[in-house]
Design an enzyme around this catalytic site. Structure first.
Site, PDB file in Angstrom:
ATOM      1  N   HIS A 177       0.862  -1.194   0.000  1.00 48.91           N
ATOM      2  CA  HIS A 177       0.000   0.000   0.000  1.00 48.91           C
ATOM      3  C   HIS A 177       0.900   1.248   0.000  1.00 48.91           C
ATOM      4  CE1 HIS A 177      -3.201   2.682   0.565  1.00 48.91           C
ATOM      5  NE2 HIS A 177      -3.846   2.127   1.572  1.00 48.91           N
ATOM      6  N   ASN A 180      -2.647   6.876  -0.760  1.00 55.42           N
ATOM      7  CA  ASN A 180      -3.537   7.466   0.250  1.00 55.42           C
ATOM      8  C   ASN A 180      -2.850   8.168   1.423  1.00 55.42           C
ATOM      9  OD1 ASN A 180      -5.279   6.272  -1.461  1.00 55.42           O
ATOM     10  ND2 ASN A 180      -6.233   4.885  -0.004  1.00 55.42           N
ATOM     11  N   TYR A 182      -0.235   7.349   3.215  1.00 53.66           N
ATOM     12  CA  TYR A 182       0.328   6.540   4.302  1.00 53.66           C
ATOM     13  C   TYR A 182       1.855   6.504   4.180  1.00 53.66           C
ATOM     14  CZ  TYR A 182      -4.535   5.583   5.166  1.00 53.66           C
ATOM     15  OH  TYR A 182      -5.872   5.752   5.447  1.00 53.66           O
ATOM     16  N   ASN A 237      -5.156  12.427   3.497  1.00 57.30           N
ATOM     17  CA  ASN A 237      -4.262  12.451   4.662  1.00 57.30           C
ATOM     18  C   ASN A 237      -3.265  13.607   4.599  1.00 57.30           C
ATOM     19  OD1 ASN A 237      -5.025  10.517   6.626  1.00 57.30           O
ATOM     20  ND2 ASN A 237      -4.402   8.889   5.220  1.00 57.30           N
TER      21      ASN A 237
END
Ligand SMILES: Cc1cc2nc3c(=O)[nH]c(=O)nc-3n(C[C@H](O)[C@H](O)[C@H](O)COP(=O)(O)O)c2cc1C
Length: 365
Positions: A177, A180, A182, A237
């Protein structure tokens, strides 16, 4: 022209169609591991060409929200075996999405320890956490602790360990991942990652930790069973625009091109308020990477076919419609109607409701 409903060879696995189920957190893991309902949920959707699981925490430190399953204890690894077995029994293929939230966490998830990130800059964003009364609610993310350079090897090893665990649990592969906002994207983002050591600043330095993670995961799972998801120009985010943004993502795709990975997954963040990923940029990323590209973000049968036809991708990942249509592929193949999804049912909840109780089309008529 390649039909979106035709088979595709993705690295080591053969997909029955060019439609993947996009990774979707459902926040149902009260015990931080999947259960029999999770196995049923994924098995019901096994006709997807590829299932990419919800984000799975690679370590305790990696957790960013409540009720997220992990893959860092023997118990959790065992619990995932029932999921992969159920999907395989239905002829499906399933990759585990490996997730570390970086700074996008909360002290409540880690015994009061702050989340960690490239810097100690707090995101102007929220996450689900338990408040002082033990109620799960949206709370501002905590101020992170800046990772030291001597912690990077350990972090890379956490990813490798999670990849080994995923393969031991019977997954067909893993997706890192990197989207987004992170951990991985936090390191790549030039506005946030202003570190002055070898892990920040220049494009090469910002890619250092992400590439080390990718190499370690690919060594553990096999490059042809390893994919990575990124969200160029994503703003989720609290990811800010930065000067060499397009150049950075193209350099990243180029750096990945020599690694012979199963795929690069582009996530269009329009549904999260970012600008739409342009056709031209997706094509450029695909050219720079030179291997299989997945694309996600608002696609259906016709628009997915158009994404393939315009050279943006090889496989289309579809998210929300899979929540309310376990038999989405059969519906597409037969021209049956698609059941609408309800965003209020996406996260949390108890039992089968809004999880495993969506009927297939023939059952619903
Ligand atoms: C409920 C929900 C949970 C999601 N969880 C994740 C996740 O765990 N990992 C991830 O990379 N993307 C996640 N996403 C983003 C989806 O993978 C997908 O990119 C997004 O929903 C847009 O695609 P769609 O329009 O086909 O739904 C999530 C989206 C939704 C709606």
């Amino acid at each position: 022209m390649q039909s979106i409903l035709s088979p595709y060879q993705l690295g080591a696995v053969t997909l029955t169609s060019r439609i993947a189920m996009a990774p979707m957190t459902r926040a149902r893991a009260k015990d931080l591991k999947p259960d029999t309902l999770t196995a049923t949920y994924y098995a019901q959707r096994a006709s997807a060409g590829l299932i990419i699981t919800e984000g799975i925490a690679i370590s305790r430190q990696a957790r960013g929200a409540i009720y997220i399953p992990g893959i860092y204890t023997p118990d959790q690894i065992d619990a995932w075996k029932q999921v992969t077995a159920a999907v395989h029994a239905k002829g499906g293929i399933i990759f585990a999405q490996l997730w570390h939230v970086g700074r996008a966490g909360h002290v409540a998830h880690n015994d009061g320890q702050p989340p960690v990130g490239p810097t100690n800059e707090r995101a102007n964003a929220k996450t689900f956490a338990f408040d002082a009364n033990g109620n799960g609610t949206l709370l501002p993310q905590s101020t992170p602790r800046q990772l030291r350079a001597d912690e990077m090897d350990g972090l890379v090893e956490d990813y490798a360990q999670a990849a080994r665990a995923a393969m031991a649990a019977g997954f067909d592969g893993v997706e890192i991942h990197g989207a987004n906002g992170y951990l991985i994207e936090q390191f790549i983002n030039g506005a946030l990652n202003t570190r002055s050591d070898s892990y920040g600043g220049s494009i090469e330095n910002r890619m250092r930790l992400p590439l080390a993670i990718i190499d370690a995961v690919a060594a553990a799972a096999g490059p042809d069973r390893t994919g990575i998801r990124v969200a160029p120009f994503g703003r989720f985010n609290d990811m800010h625009a930065f000067a060499d943004e397009a150049q950075t993502w193209l350099a990243f795709a180029q750096a990945l091109s020599t690694r012979k990975l199963a795929y690069l997954h582009l996530s269009d963040q329009e549904s999260l308020g970012a600008d739409k990923l342009s056709v031209d940029f997706a094509v450029e990323m695909r050219r720079a990477f030179g291997g299989t590209v997945l694309i996600a973000g608002g696609f259906g049968l016709e628009s997915g076919q158009a994404a393939i036809d315009t050279g943006r991708c090889d496989v289309v990942a579809i998210g929300r419609p899979f929540i309310s249509n376990p038999d989405l592929i059969e519906r597409y193949r037969n021209g049956w109607p698609i059941a609408p999804f309800d965003p209020r049912t996406f996260y949390g909840g108890e039992g089968a409701a809004f999880y495993t109780d969506y009927p297939t089309y023939p059952e619903s008529i």
